[in-house]
Structure formats: C-alpha cells, structure tokens
Design a protein around this motif. Structure first.
Motif, short mmCIF file in Angstrom:
data_model
loop_
_atom_site.label_atom_id
_atom_site.label_comp_id
_atom_site.label_asym_id
_atom_site.label_seq_id
_atom_site.Cartn_x
_atom_site.Cartn_y
_atom_site.Cartn_z
N GLY A 256 27.57 93.68 -8.38
CA GLY A 256 26.97 92.82 -8.69
C GLY A 256 26.09 91.43 -8.41
O GLY A 256 25.24 91.53 -8.68
N GLN A 510 34.37 95.62 -6.11
CA GLN A 510 35.70 94.76 -5.24
C GLN A 510 36.80 96.23 -5.18
O GLN A 510 37.74 95.11 -4.64
CB GLN A 510 35.91 93.87 -5.79
N HIS A 512 39.19 96.69 -7.66
CA HIS A 512 40.34 96.56 -8.39
C HIS A 512 41.24 97.69 -8.72
O HIS A 512 42.11 97.45 -9.33
CB HIS A 512 39.44 95.94 -9.33
N SER A 552 38.72 87.43 -10.96
CA SER A 552 39.85 88.71 -10.58
C SER A 552 41.25 88.52 -10.61
O SER A 552 42.34 88.43 -11.22
CB SER A 552 39.42 89.74 -10.47
N THR A 553 41.13 88.05 -9.16
CA THR A 553 42.45 87.68 -8.76
C THR A 553 43.32 85.79 -9.57
O THR A 553 44.55 86.79 -9.26
CB THR A 553 42.72 87.44 -7.30
N THR A 670 48.43 84.28 -0.93
CA THR A 670 49.36 85.87 -0.48
C THR A 670 48.17 86.92 -0.92
O THR A 670 46.93 87.36 -1.50
CB THR A 670 50.16 86.32 -2.47
N GLN A 680 35.94 92.52 1.79
CA GLN A 680 34.73 91.71 1.14
C GLN A 680 34.39 90.09 1.97
O GLN A 680 33.42 89.81 1.72
CB GLN A 680 35.68 90.45 0.29
N VAL A 743 38.96 85.66 -3.24
CA VAL A 743 38.29 85.53 -1.60
C VAL A 743 37.24 86.28 -1.74
O VAL A 743 36.36 86.04 -0.84
CB VAL A 743 39.44 86.18 -0.90
#
Ligand code: MCN
Ligand code: CUN
Length: 791
Positions: A256, A510, A512, A552-553, A670, A680, A743
């Motif tokens: 994307g 990514q 997920h 997202s994270t 973390t 990534q 990240v």
C-alpha cells in the motif's frame, strides 16, 4: 542476523515477542494469497475507465453510441449520467471534492472521464476506444510556482467564486521569536530544497469488485484499501446506502505504502456499475493508470533557513513551503493538520525558536499528497532539517556528526515539547547516534575518504538523525473527516485454548497476522501459532481507522495488548475459583496462574478457557466465556527515532552514484518481532535510495505526465542497493501499554537525507553545498559543473 534466533511458523516457541517467521508467508509464497483480482464471482462483469489524454480541457461533448453498440458492452457511463444521480463528485479526505467522472472540465492528464462495463476486461478496454470525446483545450498550470500568478488559469472553477489556485495557508511556531534569533545569530544559512513528486508504486495496483444484492439491499465491496472501516463509512455517506448494509473486504493487499488510503473514483465507479447493471463488477487499474492518476507523494518546494552560533549551537529554523496538491485536494491527513505533521521540522534538536509557513496550490496534476511511507509529511520535514543542518555544517566547516551531537535533545529533557508544540514522548538520542557511528566505523571512513580524495576519487559519507511522530492519534486533536482516530480490538479465546483476535487495521505486507498474534501471546501466554488474526473485513472486525502513518502498533497494537489483559483479568478470577485461592494470591507466569509460594497449584490459560466455557460453577458475578473487546484512544503519538549513515561513491567520469554502505540504527521502543522490524527497515531504506537517486514523477509544460510507466519511473532493484547494516536501541514509549512505537515508515523518512548528504559530501571538492533529488547522473554532473538543474 543469526538463523538460530528464528523460529519457523508452526512450532510452539517462542511465546510472545521475538523473532518468528511470518504466519502469512506459507500462504503468500505458495501463491495461495487471495488478492482483489483473484475474486471471481458468478456473472461478474469488468469495468474500464476512459481517461483524459490532456491536463486541462473543457468537455464539449461525449458520444458513447459506438461503444454502447459493442456486442459485449453492458453499459457506458459518463459524468453527466452520474450527475443525474448526484454521484459525479465525491468528498476527498481533506474536505475538498473530487470528480468521480469529469462533467465540466478535465483537470489532469489521466482524469476519469467515462467508464465501460463489459463481459470481459479486454472488451471493456476495446470499447473505450469507441468513445468519442470532443475537448476544448485550455492552458494548464503545471508549475506550482506560477499557480498564484495573476492571470494563471484557474483549475477549480467548479468551486463557488473560486478565481485563483490557492488551497490553504498554514503556519506553525513563533514568527517573531524566530526572526529575533535569526537577527542575533552569528551564522544564517538558507537553501532552496525541492522534494519532488514521487509515487508509492505498490506491487499490486488499485482495484475493486463491487457486488450489489438488490434483494437484500446489500453491497459487498472487495477493495484494495488500507482503511476498510473508514472507507465503509464514507461510502455510506456518499452513496446514501445504510452503513450496516455495506461490507468492505480488504483481502490480501499487495503493498500500500499510502497509495491505498484514499477513495478513488474507480472504486465508486465499480459500485455505481454494480448498482446500475445488477451484477458484480470488477475494476483493476493497470500500472500506468496507477502511476498517472492515483495518490502521488511529496511535491514540496521548500526554502529552509537555519540560524546558529559560530561554534555550532543551532538557535532557530524557519521555512517557507509551496505545496503542490494537484487538481483536487485529496491528501490524507488528520483534519486539523493540512500540512500533515510537517510541524516536527525542528527534528531532533533542542533549539530556541522555529517557524514554518506552508501555502498549498492547485495545479493540473493528479491529486493525492502525503502517501508513500510518509508519516504525514514527516518525510519532507526530516529531509528539510537534515539537509539544512548539513548545509550549516558545510558553512561552519564542522563535522556533521559533531554538529548534530552538540544540538540533540538530551535524555533528561523528555517528555520534550518542541517549539512547534509537539510532545516527544521519550528518546535517548546520543547512544543511537554512537551505535550508528560504531557500526559504520565513522572515524575510519573519514580517514579513508581523505585518502581517496587525495587520489581524485569521490567518496561521500552522509548522516541523518530523525525523530518521527507516529500513531495518529489522540481523539482530542485528531480525526479524519470527523471520525476519531481510535481503534477497536476484540479477542475470543475458544474452549480448547485457541484464540482469534480481530483488528480494525489492515496489513498490506507489514506482517500483522504474525506480530499481533505475538502481542496477544505475550500478554496471555497462548502461543502465537494458536492465535489467528482477523482483519480486513468490516463485517467481522471492530471499527477503527486503519493502517497508515505507522499507526497500527501505536494504536491497534495497544488495543491488542489491552484486550488481552482484559481477558487475562477475567481468567484470573476464574483461576481463583479453580484453585480455591484469593485473586490477590495468584501469580501470573506466562501462560498460567499459580498460587503465590505454592507453584505446584496452578492452572494454565488453556485450562481456564475450558472452565470458562465448560460445565460447573464460576466465581460469583462471572459470566461464562473468555472474550473481551476494547477501543483504544492513544494518549499521545509515539516518537521513534534513528541514526543513519550512508557511504557513496560517485564516478567522476559518469557522475553515477553507487551506494556502497548503509547503516541504519532504529529505536522503535519495545520490539515485538525484530525480524519484521528489519524487513520494514530494509524496505524503507530501498525507498529512500530510490527517492534520493532515481524516483520522480515529472511533467512537461503541457502537463503530460512523464513518469507513467516503470520504464520512466525508476524503482531501485537489488542492483542499486547495498547489503543493509541495521542496529537498534530501545527507548520504550512511556504511554504505550507495551512501550512500542511505530517503525513502518521510519526508514523511508530517515534515509533520503542520508543519501543526499552523502552525495553532496562526495562533491565537496567541487564546492557543492546542495543538489536536488533525484540525484541522477545528469543532475550530479550538473552539480559538479556548478550548474543548477531546474527542478
Ligand atoms: N513492529 C514491531 N515492533 C515495533 C513496531 C512495529 O514488531 N516496535 C512491527 C509491527 O507489529 C508490524 C510492523 O512492524 O508488523 C509495522 O508496524 P507499524 O510501524 O505499526 O506500521 P503499520 O503496521 O501501521 O504499517 C504502516 C506502515 C506504513 S504507513 C507504510 S506507508 C508502509 C509500511 O508500514 N507500507 C508498507 N511498511 C510497509 N511494508 C510493506 N511490506 N508493505 C507496505 O505497503
Ligand atoms: Cu503516508 S504512507 Mo503510510 O502512512 O500508509
């Protein structure tokens, strides 16, 4: 990277955070992924879009008779037909409107003019040739710098009373205070920097399959979207369909990079076509359509100025930006941030004052903006500050590392409020910089450079240090079209101790399905292999705003950790009943509750799950089942940072740049899955090398797009990039439940200035202080000869 640390998918270890191969890969590498174009439905028709061949023209007439007569054509639809249904225009994510199909004028080359629905893809394409459009040519505005000149053609005469090409003015910081520090500074350096228009160019182009069931009044839309829930809400608003009757499915997405955040006319055309024809309709754009018409990125013309003392203390930064937004303001950014998060342009430095002003204009080019791993314009901000700091180092004849080091925000200053009001949550910059210098052997590199220079060789060393702001965002100040930027998450633990977690975000590569299982695993001790991650289907996942801005994270990842804790809290109560002990006497070790001081008396999460669903009494007030749902509203953004070192060699005879080494040290708090983080970062570094050296969507004076294929729009391959050398530091986010920061975009944001700084450093013997991206051989050649390349 050591192979030993990796665990193949399917084995029981590790529980929680750590290196683990991606759960999605067995499917993807075996060709068993299911992308939008793989969706085949009974009776499905195919849609193709007729696009404007020129940048600016009035539509005089459209004759569709011949196309309609094509034996395989089911429908031909023009803007006029859409206008009758009130669907010719749609809202953009920036509160502007964009033509679904042009009615009055075409405003950029490649704009949607009409569409054909036919029995197969090829017939639909063939029939486009049979549509006869008569255009009345208009002068285009191509150069943003001329868009505000009096007499310039007005792009958006559709807007009431609009007689210029102005989109917005935005400013941040304190102008007077900044001017004052510039007044008293020993040294002031200014530079004009252009961040050219580039394109995210995901491997899979955009497309959709719309299936309207007229009996149920239900629309199902498979589409390439990074934000299925937000898209569903917008379709409900635009098409007037009730939201509960719309299901948006984002199946596997082939990349994307921001390209799949906006709603494109093609999606709306597919929906309209299915409504009109009463059959499922597929639209898949080709590569050129993707490059020419979908969301571009950057296109910022910046003047950067930096003020400092003679000994290298940075006092202030100010900048003036002209932003080219194309024909419709369709950029995706939180409503209150018309220039995205450009406000973080003060970077990682503790300075006294800063000011920025951004003016955005319409031009006869494709709409978009922001997209391409940008963290909402932080790419531009980081490029500005990291380039201008190097220009200052050049003027002061100071080492760029020493200059940065002297000005970095110190650890005790966190949380640090910047001069433009951003609150950096945590950071410890110096160790990150030192780690990058250690891995690269910076001092040795400088010695080598000296020796090579003496031999007439052009070696360059470039450094960048960046801070990002990711995880949009706190509802108090962030929304997209009025929708708050929170994310829901739901966790169900089944009787046998396996679990399903449902996310509102949407992976496009990514990982997920792996990392979110790991987040939950870490909290409740069920192995990640026993946790399935569901996402990308609005019927089956809780509401949330989707994946972009590396959110997202920071947002959904926090929701996943919290929902797992909520389940664990309930599991504790059930365990207390099972162990006949007080809840406060129970101790959690990963995967089980045990009675404090009596570790033999314990129950595993799997046993608890069975009890939760099984026969027998549960503690008072506890309902059966082991499930929970949360909606997470982040308190602040997270601020990852990083230090990058790039080494290049420039061929003095051909001006060809080759990237010899690239060292990236990232701090994203973390780390959930270090291997995915490295992936990534590797991808982002390739993006950065691409933008710095070869990527650009240029236009000729008539507004013809000259970057409409991969022959012209060059992407880096394995040949142009080195073996990446990565490292990390860990400064957890204090407000994120597991201390993680985003990240996904860090390397794309941080690497372009490192590459450009390296090339400019290589050209130091020629007195070069700046040259604009992309640093193609011809531009480098010009720079070596003291000529500016127009950009
Ligand atoms: N991660 C981790 N530990 C952290 C932070 C992240 O293990 N401390 C993991 C995450 O769990 C996730 C991945 O790294 O699996 C990226 O997480 P995050 O930084 O939260 O970013 P998003 O998942 O929100 O992804 C969006 C980001 C954006 S905005 C663009 S643009 C981009 C990028 O991701 N597009 C991509 N990386 C991409 N990678 C691929 N393969 N394809 C794209 O389209
Ligand atoms: Cu700006 S590209 Mo990512 O945020 O989807």
């Amino acid at each position: 990277m050591t192979a030993v640390e990796e665990t193949p998918a399917g084995t029981a270890e590790p529980v929680g955070h750590g290196r683990m191969l991606r759960k999605e890969d067995p499917r993807l590498v075996r060709g068993r992924g299911r992308f939008v174009d793989d969706v085949q439905l009974q009776g499905m028709l195919h849609l193709a879009i007729l696009r404007a061949p020129m940048a600016h023209a009035r539509i005089v007439s459209i004759d569709t008779a011949a196309a309609e007569a094509h034996p395989k054509v089911k429908a031909v639809v023009t803007g006029e037909a859409l206008a009758e249904k009130g669907l010719a225009w749609m809202p953009t994510l920036s509160n502007d409107v964009q033509a679904v199909l042009a009615t009055d004028k075409v405003r950029f080359q490649g704009q949607e003019v009409a569409f054909v629905v036919a029995e197969d893809h090829y017939s639909a394409r063939d029939a486009l040739e049979l549509i006869d459009v008569e255009y009345d040519m208009l002068d285009p505005v191509v150069d943003a710098r001329r868009a505000l000149e009096p007499g310039s053609p007005v792009v958006r005469d559709d807007l009431d009373g609009k007689d210029d090409n102005h989109v917005f003015d935005w400013e941040t910081g304190d102008r007077a205070a900044t001017d004052a520090v510039f007044e008293r500074a020993d040294v002031v350096v200014s530079e004009d920097l252009v961040y050219p228009r580039v394109h995210p160019a995901p491997m899979e182009t955009c497309g959709a399959v719309a299936d309207f069931d007229s009996v149920e009044g239900r629309l199902t839309l498979w589409s390439t979207t990074q934000a299925p829930h937000a898209h569903r809400t917008l379709y409900a608003m635009v098409a007037g369909l009730p939201e509960h009757k719309i299901r948006v499915v984002a199946p596997d997405i082939g990349g994307g990079f921001g390209n799949k955040v906006p709603i494109y006319p093609g999606y709306v055309c597919a929906i309209v076509a299915s409504l009109v024809v009463g059959r499922p309709v597929k639209w898949m754009e080709d590569r050129s359509e993707n490059l020419v018409s979908t969301g571009f990125a950057r296109d910022y013309i910046m003047r950067g100025e930096i003020a400092a003392t003679r000994d290298g203390r940075i006092l202030g930064i100010r900048t003036n930006v002209l932003a080219d937004h194309g024909a419709f303001n369709a950029q995706a950014a939180p409503s209150k941030y018309p220039a995205g998060f450009f406000g973080v342009f003060t970077g990682s430095y503790d300075i006294e004052a800063a000011h920025a002003e951004v003016t955005a204009v319409y031009t006869n080019k494709a709409p978009g903006g922001v997209a391409y791993a940008c963290s909402f314009r932080i790419t531009e901000a980081v490029y500005l500050v990291e380039r201008i700091v190097d220009c200052l180092a050049h003027e002061l004849e100071m080492d760029p590392v020493a200059l940065r080091s002297k000005n970095l925000i110190r650890p005790e200053q966190f949380p640090y409020t910047t001069r433009t009001g951003w609150v950096y949550d945590s950071g410890d910059y110096e160790p990150t910089l030192r780690e990058a210098l250690r891995i690269s052997g910076y001092d040795e590199l400088r010695k080598e450079q000296e020796e090579r220079r003496a031999r007439g060789e052009l070696m360059g060393i470039g450094v960048s240090f960046f801070t990002e702001a990711v995880g949009a965002g706190p509802r108090k100040n962030m929304d997209i079209l009025g929708l708050g930027m929170a994310d829901g998450c739901e966790l169900r633990v089944h009787p046998t101790g396996k679990a399903v977690v449902r996310l509102s975000v949407q992976t496009q590569g990514q990982g997920h399905e792996t990392t979110f299982a790991q987040i939950v695993a870490e909290e409740i001790g069920i192995p990640p292999q026993d946790i399935d991650v569901l996402h990308g289907d609005t019927d089956n996942t809780p509401f949330g705003l989707g994946t972009y801005g590396s959110r997202s994270t920071p947002v959904s990842g926090a929701a996943a950790a919290l929902v797992a804790r909520k389940v664990r809290d309930k599991a504790r109560i059930i365990a207390s009943g099972m162990l006949e002990a007080n809840v406060t006497d129970l101790e959690w070790t990963k995967g089980a509750f045990a009675v404090k001081g009596d570790p033999d008396r314990s129950v595993t999460i799997q046993e608890i799950a069975l009890r939760a669903h099984g026969a027998g009494d549960l503690p008072d007030g506890i309902e059966g089942g082991l499930e929970a749902q949360v909606c997470y509203n982040p308190e602040n953004l997270t601020y990852p940072h990083g230090a990058y070192v790039c080494v290049v060699d420039v061929d003095p005879d051909t001006a060809q740049v080759s990237v010899r080494r690239f060292v990236a040290v990232d701090d994203c708090g973390t780390r959930i899955n270090p291997m995915i983080i490295e992936g990534q970062v590797h991808g982002g570094l390739a993006d950065g090398v691409g933008m710095a050296l070869m990527e650009m969507i240029p236009f000729d004076e008539e507004g013809n797009c000259l970057g409409g294929s991969f022959m012209d729009y060059l992407l880096p391959t394995a040949l142009e990039v080195p073996d990446w050398e990565t490292g990390h530091t860990v400064t957890p986010s204090p407000h994120h439940p597991i201390g993680a920061k985003g990240v996904g975009e860090s390397a794309t944001v941080g690497s372009p200035p490192a590459v450009v700084n390296a090339v400019v450093d290589a050209l130091k013997p020629f007195g070069v202080r700046h040259a604009d991206m992309p640093l193609t051989p011809s531009r480098v050649w010009d720079a070596m000869r003291g000529r500016a390349t127009p950009s």
